[in-house]
Motif scaffolding. Structure first.
Motif, PDB file in Angstrom:
ATOM      1  N   VAL A 102      -5.994  -4.971  -9.599  1.00 39.02           N
ATOM      2  CA  VAL A 102      -6.078  -6.302  -8.995  1.00 39.02           C
ATOM      3  C   VAL A 102      -7.239  -6.312  -8.015  1.00 39.02           C
ATOM      4  CG1 VAL A 102      -4.877  -8.023  -7.601  1.00 39.02           C
ATOM      5  CG2 VAL A 102      -3.582  -6.610  -9.223  1.00 39.02           C
ATOM      6  N   GLY A 103      -8.302  -7.029  -8.344  1.00 38.77           N
ATOM      7  CA  GLY A 103      -9.476  -7.070  -7.490  1.00 38.77           C
ATOM      8  C   GLY A 103      -9.360  -8.099  -6.385  1.00 38.77           C
ATOM      9  N   PHE A 104     -10.066  -7.846  -5.280  1.00 38.09           N
ATOM     10  CA  PHE A 104     -10.111  -8.781  -4.164  1.00 38.09           C
ATOM     11  C   PHE A 104     -11.352  -8.502  -3.332  1.00 38.09           C
ATOM     12  CE2 PHE A 104      -7.146  -5.317  -3.282  1.00 38.09           C
ATOM     13  CZ  PHE A 104      -7.685  -4.743  -2.148  1.00 38.09           C
ATOM     14  N   ASP A 105     -11.757  -9.482  -2.546  1.00 36.20           N
ATOM     15  CA  ASP A 105     -12.907  -9.324  -1.663  1.00 36.20           C
ATOM     16  C   ASP A 105     -12.515  -8.504  -0.440  1.00 36.20           C
ATOM     17  OD1 ASP A 105     -14.533 -10.888  -3.289  1.00 36.20           O
ATOM     18  OD2 ASP A 105     -13.915 -12.740  -2.295  1.00 36.20           O
ATOM     19  N   GLY A 106     -13.460  -7.804   0.111  1.00 38.98           N
ATOM     20  CA  GLY A 106     -13.213  -7.027   1.321  1.00 38.98           C
ATOM     21  C   GLY A 106     -12.495  -5.728   1.019  1.00 38.98           C
ATOM     22  N   GLU A 107     -11.993  -5.101   2.078  1.00 37.97           N
ATOM     23  CA  GLU A 107     -11.330  -3.806   1.932  1.00 37.97           C
ATOM     24  C   GLU A 107      -9.815  -3.903   1.860  1.00 37.97           C
ATOM     25  OE1 GLU A 107     -12.612  -1.063   4.911  1.00 37.97           O
ATOM     26  OE2 GLU A 107     -14.716  -1.211   4.330  1.00 37.97           O
ATOM     27  N   ARG A 108      -9.268  -5.067   2.216  1.00 38.27           N
ATOM     28  CA  ARG A 108      -7.812  -5.224   2.219  1.00 38.27           C
ATOM     29  C   ARG A 108      -7.419  -6.483   1.471  1.00 38.27           C
ATOM     30  NH1 ARG A 108      -7.013  -3.905   8.553  1.00 38.27           N
ATOM     31  NH2 ARG A 108      -7.350  -1.675   8.366  1.00 38.27           N
ATOM     32  N   PRO A 109      -6.296  -6.428   0.741  1.00 37.54           N
ATOM     33  CA  PRO A 109      -5.833  -7.648   0.071  1.00 37.54           C
ATOM     34  C   PRO A 109      -5.352  -8.662   1.106  1.00 37.54           C
ATOM     35  CG  PRO A 109      -4.193  -5.911  -0.123  1.00 37.54           C
ATOM     36  CD  PRO A 109      -5.406  -5.307   0.535  1.00 37.54           C
ATOM     37  N   GLY A 110      -5.575  -9.934   0.804  1.00 41.10           N
ATOM     38  CA  GLY A 110      -5.114 -10.998   1.686  1.00 41.10           C
ATOM     39  C   GLY A 110      -3.611 -11.180   1.609  1.00 41.10           C
ATOM     40  N   PRO A 111      -3.063 -12.021   2.479  1.00 44.43           N
ATOM     41  CA  PRO A 111      -1.612 -12.220   2.513  1.00 44.43           C
ATOM     42  C   PRO A 111      -1.050 -12.782   1.214  1.00 44.43           C
ATOM     43  CG  PRO A 111      -2.739 -13.694   4.065  1.00 44.43           C
ATOM     44  CD  PRO A 111      -3.764 -12.772   3.518  1.00 44.43           C
ATOM     45  N   GLU A 112      -1.824 -13.583   0.482  1.00 43.58           N
ATOM     46  CA  GLU A 112      -1.335 -14.131  -0.782  1.00 43.58           C
ATOM     47  C   GLU A 112      -1.088 -13.025  -1.796  1.00 43.58           C
ATOM     48  OE1 GLU A 112      -4.206 -15.041   0.682  1.00 43.58           O
ATOM     49  OE2 GLU A 112      -3.927 -17.132   1.268  1.00 43.58           O
ATOM     50  N   ILE A 113      -1.992 -12.053  -1.837  1.00 42.14           N
ATOM     51  CA  ILE A 113      -1.840 -10.931  -2.774  1.00 42.14           C
ATOM     52  C   ILE A 113      -0.670 -10.051  -2.355  1.00 42.14           C
ATOM     53  CG2 ILE A 113      -2.949  -8.830  -3.647  1.00 42.14           C
ATOM     54  CD1 ILE A 113      -5.626 -10.403  -3.495  1.00 42.14           C
ATOM     55  N   ASP A 143       1.952 -10.980  -0.664  1.00 44.26           N
ATOM     56  CA  ASP A 143       3.179 -11.734  -0.961  1.00 44.26           C
ATOM     57  C   ASP A 143       3.499 -11.712  -2.452  1.00 44.26           C
ATOM     58  OD1 ASP A 143       3.486 -12.327   1.702  1.00 44.26           O
ATOM     59  OD2 ASP A 143       2.711 -14.379   1.541  1.00 44.26           O
ATOM     60  N   ALA A 144       2.482 -11.796  -3.303  1.00 44.78           N
ATOM     61  CA  ALA A 144       2.700 -11.759  -4.752  1.00 44.78           C
ATOM     62  C   ALA A 144       3.296 -10.414  -5.166  1.00 44.78           C
ATOM     63  CB  ALA A 144       1.395 -12.027  -5.498  1.00 44.78           C
ATOM     64  N   LEU A 145       2.794  -9.332  -4.574  1.00 47.50           N
ATOM     65  CA  LEU A 145       3.340  -8.005  -4.872  1.00 47.50           C
ATOM     66  C   LEU A 145       4.792  -7.907  -4.426  1.00 47.50           C
ATOM     67  CD1 LEU A 145       0.358  -5.720  -3.792  1.00 47.50           C
ATOM     68  CD2 LEU A 145       1.053  -6.314  -6.110  1.00 47.50           C
ATOM     69  N   ARG A 146       5.055  -8.370  -3.223  1.00 43.17           N
ATOM     70  CA  ARG A 146       6.437  -8.331  -2.710  1.00 43.17           C
ATOM     71  C   ARG A 146       7.375  -9.137  -3.599  1.00 43.17           C
ATOM     72  NH1 ARG A 146       4.755  -9.197   2.834  1.00 43.17           N
ATOM     73  NH2 ARG A 146       4.722  -7.185   3.833  1.00 43.17           N
ATOM     74  N   ASP A 172       0.785   0.265   6.230  1.00 41.80           N
ATOM     75  CA  ASP A 172       1.066  -0.447   7.480  1.00 41.80           C
ATOM     76  C   ASP A 172      -0.027  -1.464   7.797  1.00 41.80           C
ATOM     77  OD1 ASP A 172       3.500   0.808   7.939  1.00 41.80           O
ATOM     78  OD2 ASP A 172       2.593   2.420   9.121  1.00 41.80           O
ATOM     79  N   ALA A 173      -1.275  -1.079   7.623  1.00 40.05           N
ATOM     80  CA  ALA A 173      -2.398  -1.974   7.930  1.00 40.05           C
ATOM     81  C   ALA A 173      -2.425  -3.184   6.997  1.00 40.05           C
ATOM     82  CB  ALA A 173      -3.718  -1.207   7.833  1.00 40.05           C
ATOM     83  N   ILE A 174      -1.918  -3.011   5.787  1.00 45.78           N
ATOM     84  CA  ILE A 174      -1.957  -4.094   4.795  1.00 45.78           C
ATOM     85  C   ILE A 174      -0.713  -4.958   4.872  1.00 45.78           C
ATOM     86  CG2 ILE A 174      -1.915  -4.475   2.280  1.00 45.78           C
ATOM     87  CD1 ILE A 174      -3.802  -2.033   2.109  1.00 45.78           C
ATOM     88  N   GLY A 175       0.345  -4.435   5.435  1.00 46.01           N
ATOM     89  CA  GLY A 175       1.593  -5.191   5.504  1.00 46.01           C
ATOM     90  C   GLY A 175       2.589  -4.768   4.443  1.00 46.01           C
ATOM     91  N   LEU A 176       2.398  -3.570   3.880  1.00 52.37           N
ATOM     92  CA  LEU A 176       3.313  -3.066   2.857  1.00 52.37           C
ATOM     93  C   LEU A 176       3.915  -1.721   3.263  1.00 52.37           C
ATOM     94  CD1 LEU A 176       1.241  -3.903  -0.352  1.00 52.37           C
ATOM     95  CD2 LEU A 176       3.337  -5.030   0.411  1.00 52.37           C
TER      96      LEU A 176
END
Length: 141
Positions: free
Chosen positions: A14-25, A27-30, A64-68
């Motif tokens: 799953v690609g994304f911009d930057g070094e960390r996935p945004g909250p939408e990504i 949340d989708a994983l969760r 932890d930094a990503i919210g997972l």
């Protein structure tokens, strides 16, 4: 009937911009994990620098930094370094991706029943959702 401990496993990048996935990504994983549709076996974060160098972080290092940070992985180590390198070829320079190793929980029972009947899945192919939607929209016009 053979009872499998795991169902079929897929590697999804799953690609994304930057070094960390945004909250939408995140949340989708969760959502899919919480729904029980898939079982998350492993999760890696891969960043390609503008110069092309790869950095790979495991969930325990980045969670932890990503919210997972509370996510528990079921079976780490299924994605080999060769798998990571091959899939990472799809990551453009200066961006990142999450490599999900997921068990298709819904298919575990099916796999057990196929094996009990001396059947086997000979091949699978996935058509990405954007392609399916584009083709069906074109057919509807």
């Amino acid at each position: 009937m053979p009872e499998f401990s795991y169902g079929p496993v897929e590697l999804i990048l799953v690609g994304f911009d930057g070094e960390r996935p945004g909250p939408e990504i995140v949340d989708a994983l969760r959502d899919v994990i919480d729904a029980g549709t898939v079982r998350l076996l492993d999760l890696l974060f891969v960043t390609r620098s503008p110069e092309g160098a790869l950095t790979v972080l495991e969930l325990e290092d980045a969670g932890d930094a990503i919210g997972l940070g509370e996510v528990v992985l079921e079976a780490t180590g299924l994605a080999s370094f060769e798998d990571i390198e091959e899939l990472a070829a799809e990551i453009p320079a200066g961006s990142s991706a999450a490599l999900l190793v997921i068990e298709l929980a819904w298919a575990k029972n099916l796999a057990s029943k196929l094996a009990a009947g001396h059947g086997a899945v000979l091949s699978t192919e996935r058509i990405p959702a954007p392609v399916v939607n584009e083709v069906l929209a074109a057919l509807a016009d």
